[in-house]
Scaffold this motif. Sequence first.
Motif, PDB file in Angstrom:
ATOM      1  N   LYS A   1     -39.566 -42.109  45.911  1.00  0.00           N
ATOM      2  CA  LYS A   1     -40.065 -42.174  47.298  1.00  0.00           C
ATOM      3  C   LYS A   1     -41.586 -42.281  47.305  1.00  0.00           C
ATOM      4  O   LYS A   1     -42.157 -43.051  48.073  1.00  0.00           O
ATOM      5  N   VAL A   2     -42.218 -41.493  46.454  1.00  0.00           N
ATOM      6  CA  VAL A   2     -43.679 -41.489  46.411  1.00  0.00           C
ATOM      7  C   VAL A   2     -44.201 -42.829  45.902  1.00  0.00           C
ATOM      8  O   VAL A   2     -45.146 -43.387  46.471  1.00  0.00           O
ATOM      9  N   ILE A   3     -43.580 -43.376  44.860  1.00  0.00           N
ATOM     10  CA  ILE A   3     -44.028 -44.675  44.329  1.00  0.00           C
ATOM     11  C   ILE A   3     -43.852 -45.760  45.385  1.00  0.00           C
ATOM     12  O   ILE A   3     -44.752 -46.584  45.593  1.00  0.00           O
ATOM     13  N   LYS A   4     -42.711 -45.763  46.082  1.00  0.00           N
ATOM     14  CA  LYS A   4     -42.484 -46.766  47.140  1.00  0.00           C
ATOM     15  C   LYS A   4     -43.536 -46.614  48.243  1.00  0.00           C
ATOM     16  O   LYS A   4     -44.106 -47.611  48.698  1.00  0.00           O
ATOM     17  N   ALA A   5     -43.799 -45.401  48.650  1.00  0.00           N
ATOM     18  CA  ALA A   5     -44.796 -45.159  49.696  1.00  0.00           C
ATOM     19  C   ALA A   5     -46.201 -45.527  49.207  1.00  0.00           C
ATOM     20  O   ALA A   5     -46.982 -46.137  49.942  1.00  0.00           O
ATOM     21  N   LEU A   6     -46.514 -45.190  47.966  1.00  0.00           N
ATOM     22  CA  LEU A   6     -47.817 -45.504  47.387  1.00  0.00           C
ATOM     23  C   LEU A   6     -47.992 -47.023  47.281  1.00  0.00           C
ATOM     24  O   LEU A   6     -49.056 -47.554  47.596  1.00  0.00           O
ATOM     25  N   ASN A   7     -46.950 -47.715  46.875  1.00  0.00           N
ATOM     26  CA  ASN A   7     -47.012 -49.184  46.799  1.00  0.00           C
ATOM     27  C   ASN A   7     -47.183 -49.779  48.184  1.00  0.00           C
ATOM     28  O   ASN A   7     -47.883 -50.772  48.347  1.00  0.00           O
TER      29      ASN A   7
ATOM     30  N   LYS B   1     -48.361 -35.648  49.947  1.00  0.00           N
ATOM     31  CA  LYS B   1     -48.505 -34.747  51.103  1.00  0.00           C
ATOM     32  C   LYS B   1     -47.827 -35.346  52.331  1.00  0.00           C
ATOM     33  O   LYS B   1     -47.135 -34.638  53.072  1.00  0.00           O
ATOM     34  N   GLN B   2     -47.998 -36.654  52.545  1.00  0.00           N
ATOM     35  CA  GLN B   2     -47.360 -37.308  53.692  1.00  0.00           C
ATOM     36  C   GLN B   2     -45.837 -37.235  53.591  1.00  0.00           C
ATOM     37  O   GLN B   2     -45.162 -36.912  54.569  1.00  0.00           O
ATOM     38  N   VAL B   3     -45.306 -37.521  52.408  1.00  0.00           N
ATOM     39  CA  VAL B   3     -43.857 -37.459  52.194  1.00  0.00           C
ATOM     40  C   VAL B   3     -43.367 -36.027  52.409  1.00  0.00           C
ATOM     41  O   VAL B   3     -42.353 -35.802  53.070  1.00  0.00           O
ATOM     42  N   ALA B   4     -44.095 -35.067  51.888  1.00  0.00           N
ATOM     43  CA  ALA B   4     -43.706 -33.658  52.026  1.00  0.00           C
ATOM     44  C   ALA B   4     -43.692 -33.235  53.495  1.00  0.00           C
ATOM     45  O   ALA B   4     -42.764 -32.551  53.936  1.00  0.00           O
ATOM     46  N   GLU B   5     -44.704 -33.643  54.240  1.00  0.00           N
ATOM     47  CA  GLU B   5     -44.755 -33.273  55.658  1.00  0.00           C
ATOM     48  C   GLU B   5     -43.670 -33.990  56.457  1.00  0.00           C
ATOM     49  O   GLU B   5     -43.006 -33.381  57.293  1.00  0.00           O
TER      50      GLU B   5
ATOM     51  N   LYS C   1     -54.928 -40.960  45.523  1.00  0.00           N
ATOM     52  CA  LYS C   1     -54.078 -41.718  46.449  1.00  0.00           C
ATOM     53  C   LYS C   1     -52.656 -41.154  46.433  1.00  0.00           C
ATOM     54  O   LYS C   1     -52.040 -40.970  47.481  1.00  0.00           O
ATOM     55  N   ALA C   2     -52.150 -40.896  45.239  1.00  0.00           N
ATOM     56  CA  ALA C   2     -50.784 -40.378  45.101  1.00  0.00           C
ATOM     57  C   ALA C   2     -50.649 -39.021  45.773  1.00  0.00           C
ATOM     58  O   ALA C   2     -49.653 -38.764  46.458  1.00  0.00           O
ATOM     59  N   ASN C   3     -51.644 -38.154  45.617  1.00  0.00           N
ATOM     60  CA  ASN C   3     -51.580 -36.831  46.236  1.00  0.00           C
ATOM     61  C   ASN C   3     -51.543 -36.927  47.762  1.00  0.00           C
ATOM     62  O   ASN C   3     -50.842 -36.148  48.422  1.00  0.00           O
TER      63      ASN C   3
END
Length: 172
Positions: free
Chosen positions: A161-167, A134-138, A128-130
């Motif tokens: 950013k990734v943790i916020k998006a993952l949550n 990838k979404q954040v990177a793009e 899920k994190a990966n």
Amino acid sequence: MKNFLRNWGSGIVLGAMLLSAHAQADEFRVGFVNTDRIFRESAAAKTAQAKLEQEFAKREKELSDAGAVLKAASDKFEREASTLAESQRASRQKQLVDQDREFQRKRREFQEDLNSRKNEELQQVLEKANKVIKQVAETEKYDAVLQEAVYINPKYDITDKVIKALNGVGTK
């Protein structure tokens, strides 16, 4: 000759300016994600941990109880050993060794099962994190995102950013 040198010099300056502008336009963006923090702080990881605790709580309690019974039997044997006949002492000692061996086997099996399930759950969190990474990177136009590094300047850390998006993904 002067005109040639002047034009040549102007060409070099113009070329350097173009290269500089091109280099800025093609700036390489790199980010870093601390996977350990994702495993500790993300909602998905906390949910996985709670799931494991619930799944293994009964077996853990049974092991704890069995360990307490074994300890009590061992303590009792220690207190009474000097008053027992040699055959009784040897018999109870063998019985305690057998019980301890069985307890150790069950504890090993428990730990192996727990580790296996933990790896399964962490693998799901990582997948899920990966996807989120990838979404954040793009979205933010990163050229590379690293997950392991000996040292990384904190300004490149995009873990929050990734943790916020993952949550956010977990709550949808």
